[in-house]
Design a protein around this motif. Structure first.
Motif, PDB file in Angstrom:
ATOM      1  N   LYS A   1      -4.248   1.840  -2.333  1.00 23.79           N
ATOM      2  CA  LYS A   1      -5.459   1.895  -2.397  1.00 23.79           C
ATOM      3  C   LYS A   1      -5.999   0.460  -2.869  1.00 23.79           C
ATOM      4  CE  LYS A   1      -5.864   6.767  -3.718  1.00 23.79           C
ATOM      5  NZ  LYS A   1      -6.261   7.592  -4.653  1.00 23.79           N
ATOM      6  N   ARG A   2      -5.314   0.030  -3.796  1.00 20.78           N
ATOM      7  CA  ARG A   2      -5.779  -1.333  -4.516  1.00 20.78           C
ATOM      8  C   ARG A   2      -4.546  -2.309  -4.485  1.00 20.78           C
ATOM      9  NH1 ARG A   2      -9.823  -1.707  -8.146  1.00 20.78           N
ATOM     10  NH2 ARG A   2      -8.480  -3.189  -9.348  1.00 20.78           N
ATOM     11  N   VAL A   3      -4.737  -3.414  -3.840  1.00 18.75           N
ATOM     12  CA  VAL A   3      -3.910  -4.438  -3.785  1.00 18.75           C
ATOM     13  C   VAL A   3      -3.110  -4.360  -5.068  1.00 18.75           C
ATOM     14  CG1 VAL A   3      -3.146  -6.763  -3.120  1.00 18.75           C
ATOM     15  CG2 VAL A   3      -4.768  -5.554  -1.620  1.00 18.75           C
ATOM     16  N   ASP A   4      -4.022  -4.684  -6.315  1.00 14.51           N
ATOM     17  CA  ASP A   4      -3.527  -4.752  -7.500  1.00 14.51           C
ATOM     18  C   ASP A   4      -3.098  -3.683  -8.416  1.00 14.51           C
ATOM     19  OD1 ASP A   4      -6.238  -4.257  -7.946  1.00 14.51           O
ATOM     20  OD2 ASP A   4      -6.694  -5.817  -9.001  1.00 14.51           O
ATOM     21  N   GLY A   5      -3.232  -2.567  -7.877  1.00 11.79           N
ATOM     22  CA  GLY A   5      -3.202  -1.331  -8.436  1.00 11.79           C
ATOM     23  C   GLY A   5      -1.926  -0.906  -8.554  1.00 11.79           C
ATOM     24  N   GLY A   6      -0.894  -1.640  -8.426  1.00  8.07           N
ATOM     25  CA  GLY A   6       0.763  -1.406  -8.673  1.00  8.07           C
ATOM     26  C   GLY A   6       1.159  -0.305  -7.582  1.00  8.07           C
ATOM     27  N   ASN A   7       2.123   0.137  -7.837  1.00 10.46           N
ATOM     28  CA  ASN A   7       3.031   1.073  -6.919  1.00 10.46           C
ATOM     29  C   ASN A   7       3.220   2.567  -7.300  1.00 10.46           C
ATOM     30  OD1 ASN A   7       5.043   0.356  -8.658  1.00 10.46           O
ATOM     31  ND2 ASN A   7       6.666  -0.099  -7.341  1.00 10.46           N
ATOM     32  N   GLY A   8       2.472   2.965  -8.218  1.00 10.42           N
ATOM     33  CA  GLY A   8       2.479   4.287  -8.728  1.00 10.42           C
ATOM     34  C   GLY A   8       1.827   5.306  -7.732  1.00 10.42           C
ATOM     35  N   LEU A   9       2.036   6.590  -7.950  1.00 12.43           N
ATOM     36  CA  LEU A   9       1.549   7.586  -6.954  1.00 12.43           C
ATOM     37  C   LEU A   9      -0.032   7.582  -7.113  1.00 12.43           C
ATOM     38  CD1 LEU A   9       2.084  10.129  -5.354  1.00 12.43           C
ATOM     39  CD2 LEU A   9       2.131  11.686  -7.361  1.00 12.43           C
ATOM     40  N   ASN A  10      -0.493   7.042  -8.367  1.00 12.91           N
ATOM     41  CA  ASN A  10      -2.288   7.059  -8.256  1.00 12.91           C
ATOM     42  C   ASN A  10      -2.851   5.949  -7.486  1.00 12.91           C
ATOM     43  OD1 ASN A  10      -1.425   5.014  -9.841  1.00 12.91           O
ATOM     44  ND2 ASN A  10      -2.485   5.701 -11.639  1.00 12.91           N
ATOM     45  N   ASN A  11      -1.720   5.015  -6.866  1.00 17.96           N
ATOM     46  CA  ASN A  11      -2.270   4.048  -5.889  1.00 17.96           C
ATOM     47  C   ASN A  11      -1.948   4.355  -4.693  1.00 17.96           C
ATOM     48  OD1 ASN A  11      -3.843   1.549  -5.716  1.00 17.96           O
ATOM     49  ND2 ASN A  11      -1.850   0.396  -5.622  1.00 17.96           N
ATOM     50  N   ALA A  12      -1.195   5.434  -4.392  1.00 16.86           N
ATOM     51  CA  ALA A  12      -0.839   5.746  -3.133  1.00 16.86           C
ATOM     52  C   ALA A  12      -1.857   6.692  -2.256  1.00 16.86           C
ATOM     53  CB  ALA A  12       0.381   6.423  -3.034  1.00 16.86           C
ATOM     54  N   MET A  13      -2.141   6.403  -0.970  1.00 20.17           N
ATOM     55  CA  MET A  13      -2.683   7.133  -0.240  1.00 20.17           C
ATOM     56  C   MET A  13      -2.043   7.359   1.149  1.00 20.17           C
ATOM     57  SD  MET A  13      -6.772   6.337   1.151  1.00 20.17           S
ATOM     58  CE  MET A  13      -7.745   7.489   1.796  1.00 20.17           C
ATOM     59  N   VAL A  14      -1.818   8.364   1.848  1.00 21.37           N
ATOM     60  CA  VAL A  14      -1.110   8.495   3.077  1.00 21.37           C
ATOM     61  C   VAL A  14      -2.203   8.271   4.138  1.00 21.37           C
ATOM     62  CG1 VAL A  14      -0.043  10.043   4.658  1.00 21.37           C
ATOM     63  CG2 VAL A  14       0.388  10.160   2.007  1.00 21.37           C
ATOM     64  N   LEU A  15      -1.811   7.228   5.072  1.00 22.63           N
ATOM     65  CA  LEU A  15      -2.813   7.135   6.324  1.00 22.63           C
ATOM     66  C   LEU A  15      -1.849   7.120   7.394  1.00 22.63           C
ATOM     67  CD1 LEU A  15      -4.933   3.958   4.887  1.00 22.63           C
ATOM     68  CD2 LEU A  15      -5.652   6.411   5.109  1.00 22.63           C
ATOM     69  N   CYS A  16      -2.410   7.426   8.510  1.00 22.07           N
ATOM     70  CA  CYS A  16      -1.510   7.303   9.642  1.00 22.07           C
ATOM     71  C   CYS A  16      -1.540   5.708  10.134  1.00 22.07           C
ATOM     72  CB  CYS A  16      -2.150   8.231  10.991  1.00 22.07           C
ATOM     73  SG  CYS A  16      -3.667   7.596  11.605  1.00 22.07           S
ATOM     74  N   ARG A  17      -0.803   5.422  11.041  1.00 24.51           N
ATOM     75  CA  ARG A  17      -0.694   4.111  11.536  1.00 24.51           C
ATOM     76  C   ARG A  17      -1.963   3.480  11.799  1.00 24.51           C
ATOM     77  NH1 ARG A  17       4.059   1.144  12.711  1.00 24.51           N
ATOM     78  NH2 ARG A  17       5.039   2.885  12.314  1.00 24.51           N
TER      79      ARG A  17
END
Ligand SMILES: [Zn+2]
Ligand SMILES: [Zn+2]
Length: 76
Positions: free
Chosen positions: A15-31
């Motif tokens: 979601k955010r480039v600087d938001g880290g790699n945790g679940l709260n920064n993850a969003m599932v998108l198709c290609r």
């Protein structure tokens, strides 16, 4: 206008480039939707820390294995 409901070619987007790699920064998108995110097109885009396999799995489960894009314009 309907939201994207693709269930294939799914990728886990930051979601955010600087938001880290945790679940709260993850969003599932198709290609397709992932390519339509602005960061994808930015030549100066720095890839953030990649998500671990476990975070990707949790993000996909949270999303019900479906694209979470709600813009409705990039998904057609
Ligand atoms: Zn999509
Ligand atoms: Zn979309």
């Amino acid at each position: 206008m309907s939201r994207c409901e693709r269930t294939w070619d799914l990728e886990v987007h930051h979601k955010r480039v600087d938001g880290g790699n945790g679940l709260n920064n993850a969003m599932v998108l198709c290609r397709t939707c992932h390519k339509n995110t602005s960061s994808w097109c930015d030549p100066n885009h720095r890839s953030p820390e990649p998500f671990s396999d476990s975070i990707k799995k949790q993000a996909l489960e949270r999303a019900g294995n479906r694209c979470e894009c709600e813009k409705g314009t990039c998904c057609l």
